[in-house]
Design an enzyme around this catalytic site. Structure first.
Site, short mmCIF file in Angstrom:
data_model
loop_
_atom_site.label_atom_id
_atom_site.label_comp_id
_atom_site.label_asym_id
_atom_site.label_seq_id
_atom_site.Cartn_x
_atom_site.Cartn_y
_atom_site.Cartn_z
N VAL A 63 3.64 -11.75 -13.32
CA VAL A 63 3.92 -12.62 -11.64
C VAL A 63 2.76 -12.39 -10.64
CG1 VAL A 63 6.34 -11.65 -12.04
CG2 VAL A 63 4.64 -10.44 -10.83
N TYR A 153 -0.07 1.83 -3.42
CA TYR A 153 1.79 1.75 -3.45
C TYR A 153 3.03 1.83 -3.22
CZ TYR A 153 5.88 2.39 -6.58
OH TYR A 153 7.74 2.66 -6.97
N LYS A 157 5.59 -1.21 -1.52
CA LYS A 157 6.65 -0.97 -1.33
C LYS A 157 6.99 -1.58 0.61
CE LYS A 157 7.18 -1.53 -5.41
NZ LYS A 157 8.11 -1.85 -6.09
N1 NAD Z 1 10.37 4.58 -11.51
C1 NAD Z 1 10.45 5.23 -9.85
O1 NAD Z 1 10.86 6.19 -9.94
C2 NAD Z 1 10.57 4.17 -9.09
C3 NAD Z 1 10.81 4.33 -8.21
C4 NAD Z 1 11.53 3.77 -6.76
C5 NAD Z 1 11.30 2.36 -7.55
N2 NAD Z 1 10.22 2.33 -8.26
C6 NAD Z 1 10.00 0.56 -8.43
O2 NAD Z 1 11.21 0.05 -9.73
C7 NAD Z 1 10.72 -1.11 -10.31
C8 NAD Z 1 10.46 -0.42 -11.80
O3 NAD Z 1 10.31 1.02 -11.84
P1 NAD Z 1 10.23 1.56 -13.89
O4 NAD Z 1 9.51 2.99 -13.46
O5 NAD Z 1 10.67 1.16 -14.85
O6 NAD Z 1 8.69 0.80 -14.59
P2 NAD Z 1 8.12 0.31 -15.64
O7 NAD Z 1 6.41 0.60 -15.55
O8 NAD Z 1 9.02 1.01 -15.98
O9 NAD Z 1 8.46 -0.71 -16.12
C9 NAD Z 1 7.92 -1.84 -14.68
C10 NAD Z 1 7.46 -3.33 -16.14
O10 NAD Z 1 6.98 -4.39 -15.26
C11 NAD Z 1 5.27 -4.91 -15.59
N3 NAD Z 1 4.67 -5.70 -15.14
C12 NAD Z 1 3.69 -4.79 -14.79
N4 NAD Z 1 2.96 -5.55 -14.32
C13 NAD Z 1 3.37 -6.71 -14.16
C14 NAD Z 1 3.10 -8.14 -14.12
N5 NAD Z 1 1.86 -8.62 -13.44
N6 NAD Z 1 3.83 -8.90 -13.93
C15 NAD Z 1 5.38 -9.18 -14.88
N7 NAD Z 1 5.23 -7.74 -15.04
C16 NAD Z 1 4.80 -6.81 -14.95
C17 NAD Z 1 5.50 -4.13 -16.70
O11 NAD Z 1 4.98 -4.52 -18.05
C18 NAD Z 1 6.89 -2.90 -16.99
O12 NAD Z 1 7.45 -3.57 -18.07
C19 NAD Z 1 9.40 -1.02 -9.23
O13 NAD Z 1 9.29 -1.87 -8.50
C20 NAD Z 1 9.05 0.39 -9.55
O14 NAD Z 1 8.31 0.31 -8.03
C21 NAD Z 1 10.46 3.26 -9.17
#
Ligand code: NAD
Length: 256
Positions: A63, A153, A157
């Site tokens: 992305v 990070y 956000k």
């Molecule tokens: N896990 C948490 O506690 C949490 C809390 C708040 C917000 N979030 C947000 O939720 C979203 C997902 O988090 P998660 O914990 O499921 O993470 P995760 O690491 O399990 O999943 C992230 C996915 O994004 C993909 N990715 C990374 N860089 C990329 C790129 N350049 N292009 C395309 N894909 C790419 C990865 O391969 C992975 O499959 C994120 O935006 C994160 O900031 C997560």
């Protein structure tokens, strides 16, 4: 079904919250595109959805790369002909204080987390205009309530919250809705990485649970249900909003 005859693109749909959202979209009737930088993970999500009776396609995408995003748009339109929902979920997290953060790490995190939301929104805008579609941006409680060792990070956000509102007011007149989701700690990849970066990961995980009024961290499926709602006509009068799905993390002082 709430998303019948809709086409939904989920960035970062290869794992964690993105995979749960892609599955929930498909279970709600949408045809799904899994866009992830990890080809195997994207394929695995698509085949999981297909095994569950849904329709899904995986497209390897970075992305942060304009050409890759343009390819994602072209491939989506070639395959499905239209797009109704863009779920900007892909992100990475550098768990370091700023002095320990390499310039390249800072730049990459900005490019993926903020740049990716910009590029996908920009290049999907024409087909979304045609369907009066919806953009959903994944922010976090960390967009407002910050925590140690992840300044970059948190900055990304917070940027997503401003971007969401700005794009909502630029394109609301065209029927395009733009909203943000702010999860608390969710049991998936980025939270796991954050725990592992602490001196005592198990203690960090337990402590994270205590930051939520419900005294636990959330599950990806609990975020996915909100994404389905925001993608659907049930949210027809919602735009420019940032919705918490955080077990009460943002409701009061930590641990209250
Ligand atoms: N896990 C948490 O506690 C949490 C809390 C708040 C917000 N979030 C947000 O939720 C979203 C997902 O988090 P998660 O914990 O499921 O993470 P995760 O690491 O399990 O999943 C992230 C996915 O994004 C993909 N990715 C990374 N860089 C990329 C790129 N350049 N292009 C395309 N894909 C790419 C990865 O391969 C992975 O499959 C994120 O935006 C994160 O900031 C997560």
């Amino acid at each position: 079904m709430r998303l019948e005859n809709r086409v939904a693109v989920v960035t970062g749909g290869g794992s964690g919250i993105g995979r749960a959202i892609a599955r929930a979209f498909a279970q709600s009737g949408a045809k799904v595109v899994i866009a992830d930088i990890h080809a195997d993970a994207a394929r695995e999500s698509a085949s999981l959805i297909q095994k569950e009776g849904g329709i899904a396609l995986s497209i390897t995408t970075d992305v942060a790369n304009p050409a890759s995003v343009q390819n994602l748009v072209a491939a989506t339109l070639q395959h499905y002909g239209e797009v109704h929902v863009l779920m900007n979920n892909a992100a990475i997290q550098v768990n370091k204080r700023i002095e320990d953060t390499e310039d390249e790490e800072w730049n990459r995190q900005m490019a993926v987390n903020v740049g990716g939301v910009f590029l996908c929104s920009k290049y999907f805008l024409p087909p979304l205009r045609a369907t009066r579609g919806a953009i959903i941006n994944m922010s976090s409680v960390n967009g407002t309530f910050v925590e140690p060792m992840c300044a970059g990070y948190c900055a990304t956000k917070a940027a997503i919250l401003g971007f969401t509102k700005a794009v909502a007011i630029d394109h609301g007149w065209e029927g395009i809705r733009v909203n943000a989701i702010c999860p608390g700690y969710i049991d998936s990849g980025l939270a796991e990485g954050y725990f592992l970066a602490q001196s005592d990961p198990a203690a960090a995980r337990a402590q994270a649970g205590r930051l939520h009024a419900l005294r636990r961290i959330g599950k990806p499926e609990e975020v996915a249900r909100l994404a389905v709602f925001l993608a659907s006509d049930d949210a027809s009068f919602m735009t420019g909003a940032a919705i918490a799905v955080d077990g009460g993390f943002s409701a009061g002082l930590p641990g209250n």
